[in-house]
Design a protein around this motif. Structure first.
Motif, PDB file in Angstrom:
ATOM      1  N   ARG A   1      -0.525   2.931  -2.870  1.00 16.67           N
ATOM      2  CA  ARG A   1       0.278   3.731  -3.741  1.00 16.67           C
ATOM      3  C   ARG A   1       1.906   2.741  -4.015  1.00 16.67           C
ATOM      4  O   ARG A   1       2.825   2.886  -4.182  1.00 16.67           O
TER       5      ARG A   1
ATOM      6  N   HIS B   1       5.633   3.128  -5.412  1.00 18.41           N
ATOM      7  CA  HIS B   1       6.934   4.046  -3.897  1.00 18.41           C
ATOM      8  C   HIS B   1       7.931   3.159  -4.580  1.00 18.41           C
ATOM      9  O   HIS B   1       8.807   3.745  -4.360  1.00 18.41           O
TER      10      HIS B   1
ATOM     11  N   ARG C   1       5.523  11.315   1.707  1.00 20.48           N
ATOM     12  CA  ARG C   1       5.255  12.850   1.157  1.00 20.48           C
ATOM     13  C   ARG C   1       3.857  13.153   0.074  1.00 20.48           C
ATOM     14  O   ARG C   1       3.319  14.616   0.041  1.00 20.48           O
ATOM     15  N   GLU C   2       3.786  11.764   0.009  1.00 24.95           N
ATOM     16  CA  GLU C   2       1.944  11.832  -0.393  1.00 24.95           C
ATOM     17  C   GLU C   2       1.412  11.985   0.434  1.00 24.95           C
ATOM     18  O   GLU C   2      -0.029  11.850  -0.326  1.00 24.95           O
TER      19      GLU C   2
ATOM     20  N   LEU D   1       8.422   8.307   0.332  1.00 26.64           N
ATOM     21  CA  LEU D   1       7.682   9.274  -0.786  1.00 26.64           C
ATOM     22  C   LEU D   1       6.371   8.776  -0.623  1.00 26.64           C
ATOM     23  O   LEU D   1       5.486   9.898  -0.913  1.00 26.64           O
ATOM     24  N   TRP D   2       6.234   7.438   0.675  1.00 28.10           N
ATOM     25  CA  TRP D   2       5.197   7.784   1.071  1.00 28.10           C
ATOM     26  C   TRP D   2       4.194   8.464   1.956  1.00 28.10           C
ATOM     27  O   TRP D   2       3.767   8.848   1.874  1.00 28.10           O
TER      28      TRP D   2
END
Length: 62
Positions: A26, A30, A19-20, A16-17
């Protein structure tokens, strides 16, 4: 929390990290999202096993 589940959450949070855009700040978000997703996967897998078990019980082979 068992080691395998924690590893799955950690890997998903990292995905997730990335991908962002690998931005800082965050990590908790995540982690929490990864926990939810892993929990949903586990519940879906358990439900699938239950369905297979019920089907096997309903149609026993001798």
């Amino acid at each position: 929390m068992d080691d395998q589940r924690e590893r799955r959450i950690k890997e998903r949070a990292f995905e997730l990290w990335q991908r962002e855009g690998s931005l800082d700040g965050r990590s908790l978000g995540h982690w929490l999202q990864a926990e939810r997703e892993v929990q949903e996967e586990d519940e879906a897998e358990a439900a699938s096993r239950d369905v297979v078990g019920l089907a096997a019980a309903a149609n026993p082979t001798h």
